[in-house]
Motif scaffolding. Structure first.
Motif, mmCIF file in Angstrom:
data_model
loop_
_atom_site.group_PDB
_atom_site.id
_atom_site.type_symbol
_atom_site.label_atom_id
_atom_site.label_comp_id
_atom_site.label_asym_id
_atom_site.label_seq_id
_atom_site.Cartn_x
_atom_site.Cartn_y
_atom_site.Cartn_z
ATOM 1 N N ARG A 21 0.870 -1.182 0.000
ATOM 2 C CA ARG A 21 0.000 0.000 0.000
ATOM 3 C C ARG A 21 0.903 1.226 0.000
ATOM 4 O O ARG A 21 1.372 1.670 1.040
ATOM 5 C CB ARG A 21 -0.928 -0.005 1.210
ATOM 6 C CG ARG A 21 -1.932 1.149 1.216
ATOM 7 C CD ARG A 21 -2.945 0.978 2.337
ATOM 8 N NE ARG A 21 -3.877 2.095 2.386
ATOM 9 C CZ ARG A 21 -3.731 3.139 3.193
ATOM 10 N NH1 ARG A 21 -2.696 3.183 4.025
ATOM 11 N NH2 ARG A 21 -4.605 4.124 3.177
ATOM 12 N N PRO A 23 2.129 5.139 -0.594
ATOM 13 C CA PRO A 23 1.597 6.498 -0.598
ATOM 14 C C PRO A 23 1.737 7.109 -1.991
ATOM 15 O O PRO A 23 2.650 6.750 -2.741
ATOM 16 C CB PRO A 23 2.494 7.232 0.411
ATOM 17 C CG PRO A 23 3.752 6.428 0.466
ATOM 18 C CD PRO A 23 3.352 5.010 0.218
ATOM 19 N N PRO A 24 0.843 8.025 -2.373
ATOM 20 C CA PRO A 24 0.918 8.631 -3.713
ATOM 21 C C PRO A 24 2.191 9.452 -3.862
ATOM 22 O O PRO A 24 2.563 10.222 -2.964
ATOM 23 C CB PRO A 24 -0.335 9.509 -3.779
ATOM 24 C CG PRO A 24 -0.707 9.759 -2.347
ATOM 25 C CD PRO A 24 -0.280 8.554 -1.576
ATOM 26 N N PHE A 25 2.853 9.300 -5.027
ATOM 27 C CA PHE A 25 4.171 9.899 -5.212
ATOM 28 C C PHE A 25 4.103 11.424 -5.307
ATOM 29 O O PHE A 25 4.924 12.135 -4.711
ATOM 30 C CB PHE A 25 4.833 9.337 -6.470
ATOM 31 C CG PHE A 25 6.240 9.827 -6.673
ATOM 32 C CD1 PHE A 25 7.266 9.390 -5.850
ATOM 33 C CD2 PHE A 25 6.526 10.734 -7.674
ATOM 34 C CE1 PHE A 25 8.558 9.850 -6.026
ATOM 35 C CE2 PHE A 25 7.815 11.200 -7.865
ATOM 36 C CZ PHE A 25 8.845 10.748 -7.040
ATOM 37 N N GLY A 26 3.136 11.959 -6.077
ATOM 38 C CA GLY A 26 3.032 13.408 -6.224
ATOM 39 C C GLY A 26 2.908 14.131 -4.896
ATOM 40 O O GLY A 26 3.643 15.097 -4.631
ATOM 41 N N PRO A 27 1.994 13.711 -4.007
ATOM 42 C CA PRO A 27 1.908 14.352 -2.696
ATOM 43 C C PRO A 27 3.181 14.211 -1.865
ATOM 44 O O PRO A 27 3.494 15.103 -1.076
ATOM 45 C CB PRO A 27 0.729 13.609 -2.044
ATOM 46 C CG PRO A 27 -0.153 13.265 -3.200
ATOM 47 C CD PRO A 27 0.797 12.887 -4.303
ATOM 48 N N GLN A 57 -2.245 18.729 -2.457
ATOM 49 C CA GLN A 57 -1.446 17.509 -2.462
ATOM 50 C C GLN A 57 -1.028 17.104 -1.055
ATOM 51 O O GLN A 57 -1.045 15.918 -0.701
ATOM 52 C CB GLN A 57 -0.205 17.710 -3.342
ATOM 53 C CG GLN A 57 -0.501 17.904 -4.821
ATOM 54 C CD GLN A 57 -1.056 16.649 -5.451
ATOM 55 O OE1 GLN A 57 -0.451 15.584 -5.386
ATOM 56 N NE2 GLN A 57 -2.219 16.766 -6.056
ATOM 57 N N ARG A 60 -3.868 15.508 0.710
ATOM 58 C CA ARG A 60 -4.043 14.124 0.256
ATOM 59 C C ARG A 60 -3.119 13.183 1.011
ATOM 60 O O ARG A 60 -3.515 12.071 1.398
ATOM 61 C CB ARG A 60 -3.737 14.018 -1.243
ATOM 62 C CG ARG A 60 -4.867 14.401 -2.179
ATOM 63 C CD ARG A 60 -4.500 14.074 -3.610
ATOM 64 N NE ARG A 60 -4.228 12.656 -3.794
ATOM 65 C CZ ARG A 60 -3.584 12.139 -4.840
ATOM 66 N NH1 ARG A 60 -3.119 12.950 -5.786
ATOM 67 N NH2 ARG A 60 -3.390 10.836 -4.943
ATOM 68 N N LEU A 61 -1.877 13.621 1.227
ATOM 69 C CA LEU A 61 -0.916 12.775 1.940
ATOM 70 C C LEU A 61 -1.320 12.622 3.400
ATOM 71 O O LEU A 61 -1.204 11.526 3.977
ATOM 72 C CB LEU A 61 0.485 13.391 1.827
ATOM 73 C CG LEU A 61 1.644 12.471 2.185
ATOM 74 C CD1 LEU A 61 1.721 11.294 1.220
ATOM 75 C CD2 LEU A 61 2.967 13.240 2.181
ATOM 76 N N PHE A 64 -3.965 10.122 3.560
ATOM 77 C CA PHE A 64 -3.444 8.770 3.352
ATOM 78 C C PHE A 64 -2.877 8.205 4.646
ATOM 79 O O PHE A 64 -3.147 7.051 5.013
ATOM 80 C CB PHE A 64 -2.364 8.782 2.266
ATOM 81 C CG PHE A 64 -1.728 7.439 2.015
ATOM 82 C CD1 PHE A 64 -2.291 6.556 1.107
ATOM 83 C CD2 PHE A 64 -0.584 7.062 2.704
ATOM 84 C CE1 PHE A 64 -1.717 5.303 0.888
ATOM 85 C CE2 PHE A 64 0.002 5.818 2.492
ATOM 86 C CZ PHE A 64 -0.573 4.934 1.576
ATOM 87 N N ALA A 151 -1.882 18.450 -10.384
ATOM 88 C CA ALA A 151 -1.391 17.378 -9.524
ATOM 89 C C ALA A 151 0.121 17.254 -9.705
ATOM 90 O O ALA A 151 0.617 17.122 -10.813
ATOM 91 C CB ALA A 151 -2.070 16.059 -9.877
ATOM 92 N N GLU A 154 2.182 14.685 -12.148
ATOM 93 C CA GLU A 154 1.244 13.923 -12.981
ATOM 94 C C GLU A 154 0.759 14.786 -14.135
ATOM 95 O O GLU A 154 -0.121 15.623 -13.957
ATOM 96 C CB GLU A 154 0.044 13.464 -12.141
ATOM 97 C CG GLU A 154 0.429 12.553 -10.997
ATOM 98 C CD GLU A 154 -0.765 12.213 -10.122
ATOM 99 O OE1 GLU A 154 -1.902 12.594 -10.467
ATOM 100 O OE2 GLU A 154 -0.573 11.583 -9.096
#
Length: 329
Positions: A21, A23-27, A57, A60-61, A64, A151, A154
């Motif tokens: 799982r 974490p999103p890379f951009g954030p 962003q 979002r992190l 998460f 984003a 992205e």
């Protein structure tokens, strides 16, 4: 078939154990920039996006991880305990990843620039001019991407054209203003008597109208324009569309009068697909500015400078030609 254990296929057990799982890379990149600079403004400058995009962003992190990473002050920001822990572990990892880019680019001697812009600007102005850029700069390949959001990461871009607020449009080491457009009503010639702009603005009251936004605001609303023109119609009605490109496409098809932007309508006016709806129009400037932003590793890149300077000159040439009534490319 891999044998089962307690009714479950062991392949799927192994597969489930291997899925991480992540974490999103951009954030992660956005958080790292804010953590290093202790500033949303400087982080936005570094990454070539707006402050609001950086803030989104980071949130979002935080969602998460389920914890607050930054303590927002006025001015500046501080790291929470969890934020400080993440910064300490994240920084070295991103440094290693960042080191891959220059080495791979050097191996392939890449001269391709990844350029991004929104669909309205691309379709109504930019793409038509890229052929001219390639003609005079044959050593630079353009890999164009449509970008409708900010984003972080992205998609990965070298240069991004943004339409941003006046406050965020200043020149910095990572961005350059391109043009602040003029705003005025446009329509298909077939809607107007003899295909000519109206000398009397009251003629707008008899024409179908097109508006951008849900709901339209400021200079994008007909209520604003009617007030500007001294017309008494409190609730302008008409076609409501959420995208500027759609508004102009509808106007070209004769669906009504749209409120256009000078860069986007210049070629359509040159081709005769659109005309200014009014012979004498108030001088109204957009409350946003087109800017070019580039990535940190492109700061000293000569190809990036060539592209950005060309974009600025092309925008200026278009606006000047439109003002003078000469629409050649």
């Amino acid at each position: 078939m891999i044998p089962s254990q307690n009714g479950m296929n062991l392949y799927h057990v192994h597969e489930a154990q291997m899925i991480r799982r992540m974490p999103p890379f951009g954030p992660l990149v956005a958080f790292d920039a804010v953590a290093r600079h202790r500033s949303f403004t400087r982080a936005a400058d570094e990454l070539g996006v707006t402050q609001s995009a950086i803030s989104h962003q980071v949130r979002r992190l935080e969602e998460f991880f389920g914890t607050q990473l930054l303590i927002r002050r006025n001015p500046g920001v501080e790291l929470s305990d969890d934020g400080a822990k993440l910064e300490g572990e994240l920084g070295p990892l991103l440094n290693e990843i960042a080191g891959l880019g220059p080495s791979l680019r050097n191996r392939t001697a890449r001269q391709t620039l990844r350029l991004g812009a929104g669909s309205s600007l691309a379709g109504w102005w930019l793409v038509r001019r890229l052929r001219s850029f390639r003609h005079f700069n044959s050593e630079i390949e353009i890999d164009f991407r449509l970008v409708e959001s900010e984003a972080v990461g992205e998609p990965p871009l070298d240069v991004r054209i943004l339409w941003t607020t006046l406050a965020e449009s200043r020149a910095t080491p990572l961005q350059q203003p391109l043009l602040r457009e003029r705003i005025f009503p446009v329509c298909a010639p077939s809607l107007l008597p003899h295909g000519m702009p109206l000398s009397d603005p009251t003629g707008l009251l008899d024409l179908p109208l097109i508006q951008k936004g849900h709901p339209p605001e400021g200079e994008w609303s007909w209520a604003y324009w009617f007030g500007k023109l001294g017309l008494k119609r409190t609730e302008p009605r008409g076609l409501l569309l959420g995208d500027m490109g759609l508004c102009l496409a509808a106007a070209v098809e004769g669906a009504g009068v749209a409120i256009g932007r000078s860069l986007l309508v210049a070629d359509a006016i040159s081709d005769g697909r659109l005309v200014p709806a009014l012979a004498n129009v108030p001088h109204v400037l957009s409350n946003k500015v087109h800017i070019a932003r580039w990535s940190q590793d492109r700061t000293e890149d000569p190809h990036t400078k060539v592209l950005v300077n060309w974009l600025a000159q092309a925008a200026e040439d278009t606006d000047r030609a439109l003002s003078a009534g000469s629409y050649s490319l």
